[in-house]
Design a protein around this motif. Structure first.
Motif, mmCIF file in Angstrom:
data_model
loop_
_atom_site.group_PDB
_atom_site.id
_atom_site.type_symbol
_atom_site.label_atom_id
_atom_site.label_comp_id
_atom_site.label_asym_id
_atom_site.label_seq_id
_atom_site.Cartn_x
_atom_site.Cartn_y
_atom_site.Cartn_z
ATOM 1 N N SER A 138 0.902 -0.983 -0.044
ATOM 2 C CA SER A 138 0.047 0.011 -0.244
ATOM 3 C C SER A 138 0.698 1.281 0.232
ATOM 4 O O SER A 138 0.851 1.808 -0.813
ATOM 5 C CB SER A 138 -1.043 -0.135 1.412
ATOM 6 N N HIS A 139 1.998 1.448 0.633
ATOM 7 C CA HIS A 139 2.978 1.992 1.086
ATOM 8 C C HIS A 139 3.553 2.680 -0.674
ATOM 9 O O HIS A 139 3.561 3.536 -0.879
ATOM 10 C CB HIS A 139 4.075 2.218 2.098
ATOM 11 N N TYR A 140 4.202 1.702 -1.107
ATOM 12 C CA TYR A 140 4.810 1.983 -2.100
ATOM 13 C C TYR A 140 3.361 2.440 -3.654
ATOM 14 O O TYR A 140 3.799 2.981 -4.124
ATOM 15 C CB TYR A 140 4.442 0.579 -2.879
ATOM 16 N N LEU A 141 2.248 1.948 -3.379
ATOM 17 C CA LEU A 141 1.326 1.884 -4.638
ATOM 18 C C LEU A 141 1.163 3.626 -3.947
ATOM 19 O O LEU A 141 0.536 3.858 -4.543
ATOM 20 C CB LEU A 141 0.171 1.288 -4.627
ATOM 21 N N THR A 142 1.146 3.967 -3.287
ATOM 22 C CA THR A 142 0.025 5.254 -2.687
ATOM 23 C C THR A 142 1.557 6.650 -3.341
ATOM 24 O O THR A 142 0.718 7.381 -3.451
ATOM 25 C CB THR A 142 -0.474 5.177 -1.442
#
Length: 223
Positions: free
Chosen positions: A124-128
């Motif tokens: 989630s951190h990567y995609l966001t």
């Protein structure tokens, strides 16, 4: 002429006539090489340039698709134990600051719930937060499309206006008419999804859809 020469020496004028801008290299997917693996966002390469990430439920054929696109059967690990890849894997290309990214598989991995939650958090951190992310390739089995995970990824891309490509993989497992019907079913189900730019029938074995996929990737990576 005299005034021009005073402000712009003649030698410089001649030199400028022969200065040409080197065009960027065409992207070669055969050039893909492993760059690094990251367990979390802080471990990723510098957030510059452009990259395209591949996501997919375990056993959907994501690693096989990446290996087919790059003509390197060992680039992305394939395993008889789906979900074995637990890191974000980066691959460099021949054009500077262009990368392919293999995101962790999701689904059948036999690991603890805490570890799965940890994966989801870092993913989630990567995609966001990843600014260089130019598009997402969602790999789904054409025989079992639009799982809960697939729907979640489609909705995430739509919410964040991230360009989406869907590879409907393992098309060689169906007769052509069946595969075409399945693809039309996916298209109909996602008819209102604005972020979907490419929907491709794909087979790593038969190389079906390979050039269409590469062309879509190039479009995103070249910006």
């Amino acid at each position: 002429m005299g005034q021009f020469a005073a402000t712009r020496p003649f030698a410089h004028v001649i030199q400028d006539l022969f200065v040409t801008t080197e065009p960027p290299k065409p992207i070669s997917y055969n050039s893909a090489r492993f760059l690094l693996s990251a367990a979390q966002l802080s471990d990723c390469p510098p957030d510059s340039g452009r990259e395209v990430a591949f996501a997919g439920r375990s056993n959907a054929g994501k690693s096989s698709a990446i290996n087919c696109i790059t003509t390197n059967g060992k680039l992305a690990r394939t395993s008889k134990t789906p979900g074995r890849t637990r890191l974000i894997n980066f691959f460099s290309l021949n054009r500077e600051n262009c990368r392919l990214v293999d995101l962790p598989g999701y689904g059948y991995a036999k690991v603890s719930r805490d570890m799965k939650d940890d994966w989801q958090q870092h993913l989630s951190h990567y995609l966001t937060e990843r600014r260089s992310l130019a598009g997402l390739v969602l790999v789904m089995d054409i025989r079992h499309p639009l799982t809960d995970f697939d729907q979640m990824m489609v909705e995430w891309c739509e919410h964040n206006n991230l360009p989406l490509m869907i590879l409907a993989t393992k098309a060689d497992k169906l007769k052509f008419g069946q595969a075409k019907t399945a693809l039309l079913g996916i298209k109909s189900a996602l008819k209102d999804v604005q972020c979907l730019q490419h929907l491709i029938m794909f087979s790593a074995t038969a190389k079906t859809g390979l050039e269409d996929c590469r062309n879509g990737l190039t479009q995103w990576l070249e910006g």
